[in-house]
Design a protein around this motif. Structure first.
Motif, PDB file in Angstrom:
ATOM      1  N   UNK A  84      -6.666  -4.154  22.658  1.00  0.00           N
ATOM      2  CA  UNK A  84      -6.706  -5.346  23.487  1.00  0.00           C
ATOM      3  C   UNK A  84      -6.992  -6.624  22.723  1.00  0.00           C
ATOM      4  N   UNK A  85      -7.147  -6.529  21.409  1.00  0.00           N
ATOM      5  CA  UNK A  85      -7.431  -7.692  20.575  1.00  0.00           C
ATOM      6  C   UNK A  85      -6.299  -7.899  19.571  1.00  0.00           C
ATOM      7  N   UNK A  86      -6.238  -9.117  19.052  1.00  0.00           N
ATOM      8  CA  UNK A  86      -5.285  -9.426  17.996  1.00  0.00           C
ATOM      9  C   UNK A  86      -5.993  -9.238  16.662  1.00  0.00           C
ATOM     10  N   UNK A  87      -5.333  -8.548  15.734  1.00  0.00           N
ATOM     11  CA  UNK A  87      -5.978  -8.275  14.458  1.00  0.00           C
ATOM     12  C   UNK A  87      -5.161  -8.739  13.275  1.00  0.00           C
ATOM     13  N   UNK A  88      -5.847  -8.812  12.157  1.00  0.00           N
ATOM     14  CA  UNK A  88      -5.211  -9.213  10.905  1.00  0.00           C
ATOM     15  C   UNK A  88      -4.230  -8.143  10.434  1.00  0.00           C
ATOM     16  N   UNK A  89      -3.153  -8.591   9.813  1.00  0.00           N
ATOM     17  CA  UNK A  89      -2.190  -7.668   9.211  1.00  0.00           C
ATOM     18  C   UNK A  89      -2.830  -7.045   7.976  1.00  0.00           C
ATOM     19  N   UNK A  90      -2.806  -5.711   7.905  1.00  0.00           N
ATOM     20  CA  UNK A  90      -3.372  -5.025   6.737  1.00  0.00           C
ATOM     21  C   UNK A  90      -2.297  -4.331   5.911  1.00  0.00           C
ATOM     22  N   UNK A  91      -1.117  -4.101   6.490  1.00  0.00           N
ATOM     23  CA  UNK A  91      -0.019  -3.480   5.742  1.00  0.00           C
ATOM     24  C   UNK A  91       1.305  -3.844   6.392  1.00  0.00           C
ATOM     25  N   UNK A  92       2.299  -4.124   5.574  1.00  0.00           N
ATOM     26  CA  UNK A  92       3.645  -4.371   6.075  1.00  0.00           C
ATOM     27  C   UNK A  92       4.377  -3.050   6.199  1.00  0.00           C
ATOM     28  N   UNK A  93       5.262  -2.965   7.172  1.00  0.00           N
ATOM     29  CA  UNK A  93       6.109  -1.795   7.367  1.00  0.00           C
ATOM     30  C   UNK A  93       7.564  -2.218   7.189  1.00  0.00           C
ATOM     31  N   UNK A  94       8.463  -1.247   7.003  1.00  0.00           N
ATOM     32  CA  UNK A  94       9.890  -1.599   6.948  1.00  0.00           C
ATOM     33  C   UNK A  94      10.296  -2.275   8.260  1.00  0.00           C
ATOM     34  N   UNK A  95      11.133  -3.296   8.170  1.00  0.00           N
ATOM     35  CA  UNK A  95      11.555  -4.059   9.350  1.00  0.00           C
ATOM     36  C   UNK A  95      12.733  -3.350  10.023  1.00  0.00           C
ATOM     37  N   UNK A  96      12.618  -3.083  11.319  1.00  0.00           N
ATOM     38  CA  UNK A  96      13.734  -2.440  12.021  1.00  0.00           C
ATOM     39  C   UNK A  96      15.020  -3.267  11.943  1.00  0.00           C
ATOM     40  N   UNK A  97      16.140  -2.569  11.821  1.00  0.00           N
ATOM     41  CA  UNK A  97      17.451  -3.215  11.766  1.00  0.00           C
ATOM     42  C   UNK A  97      17.911  -3.588  13.170  1.00  0.00           C
ATOM     43  N   UNK A  98      19.167  -3.997  13.303  1.00  0.00           N
ATOM     44  CA  UNK A  98      19.705  -4.434  14.597  1.00  0.00           C
ATOM     45  C   UNK A  98      19.691  -3.327  15.644  1.00  0.00           C
ATOM     46  N   UNK A  99      19.677  -2.074  15.199  1.00  0.00           N
ATOM     47  CA  UNK A  99      19.601  -0.940  16.125  1.00  0.00           C
ATOM     48  C   UNK A  99      18.158  -0.548  16.430  1.00  0.00           C
ATOM     49  N   UNK A 100      17.196  -1.271  15.857  1.00  0.00           N
ATOM     50  CA  UNK A 100      15.786  -0.988  16.103  1.00  0.00           C
ATOM     51  C   UNK A 100      15.232   0.142  15.258  1.00  0.00           C
ATOM     52  N   UNK A 101      15.908   0.478  14.149  1.00  0.00           N
ATOM     53  CA  UNK A 101      15.470   1.586  13.310  1.00  0.00           C
ATOM     54  C   UNK A 101      15.047   1.107  11.924  1.00  0.00           C
ATOM     55  N   UNK A 102      14.027   1.757  11.400  1.00  0.00           N
ATOM     56  CA  UNK A 102      13.559   1.458  10.044  1.00  0.00           C
ATOM     57  C   UNK A 102      12.905   2.706   9.476  1.00  0.00           C
ATOM     58  N   UNK A 103      13.058   2.874   8.175  1.00  0.00           N
ATOM     59  CA  UNK A 103      12.423   3.996   7.496  1.00  0.00           C
ATOM     60  C   UNK A 103      12.141   3.580   6.061  1.00  0.00           C
ATOM     61  N   UNK A 104      10.960   3.949   5.578  1.00  0.00           N
ATOM     62  CA  UNK A 104      10.631   3.640   4.199  1.00  0.00           C
ATOM     63  C   UNK A 104       9.157   3.805   3.923  1.00  0.00           C
ATOM     64  N   UNK A 105       8.809   3.652   2.651  1.00  0.00           N
ATOM     65  CA  UNK A 105       7.424   3.788   2.202  1.00  0.00           C
ATOM     66  C   UNK A 105       6.997   2.529   1.458  1.00  0.00           C
ATOM     67  N   UNK A 106       5.718   2.222   1.574  1.00  0.00           N
ATOM     68  CA  UNK A 106       5.143   1.098   0.840  1.00  0.00           C
ATOM     69  C   UNK A 106       3.866   1.570   0.161  1.00  0.00           C
TER      70      UNK A 106
END
Length: 125
Positions: A84-106
């Protein structure tokens, strides 16, 4: 946001070697700052702390994301905050493409991975 729900299909012992796994339900209506309120989906998150390697450590967070009913995504993150709260970004994830899909490791700092594993309920996507 979309809270983590712990799911350890291989048990704690094997999780130490192959990484913790989390299945996360995505629900846009839970996003505190707005977004696509009708958006839904799921994310499969795997955390791997490479504490058994004889070579350089590879601490990583892998994501397989599928989102529906959203506009083109411009970013994807893991945030730290109570529900219920807004929090700081701690890690980026792969950005979903136009179909709403993403896969990867960071690569992620091992201290952060330990915090997520210790208290997954304190993080959201």
């Amino acid at each position: 946001g979309f809270g983590f729900g712990a799911d350890f299909p291989f048990g704690d012992l094997l999780g130490q070697f192959f990484g913790a796994k989390y299945n996360v339900s995505l629900d846009g209506s839970q996003e505190v700052l707005g977004g696509d309120i009708d958006g839904i989906g799921e994310a499969k998150i795997r955390i791997r702390e490479d504490k058994h390697s004889f070579s350089a450590s590879r601490d990583e967070l892998c994501a397989d994301v599928k989102a529906d009913y959203i506009d083109q995504a411009s970013a994807a993150h893991i945030h730290h905050a109570p529900k219920g709260s807004t929090g700081a970004v701690v890690a980026n994830l792969p950005i979903p493409d136009a179909e709403g899909e993403a896969e990867g490791c960071v690569e992620v700092d091992q201290a952060l991975l330990k915090k997520i594993n210790a208290n997954p309920q304190d993080y959201y996507i």
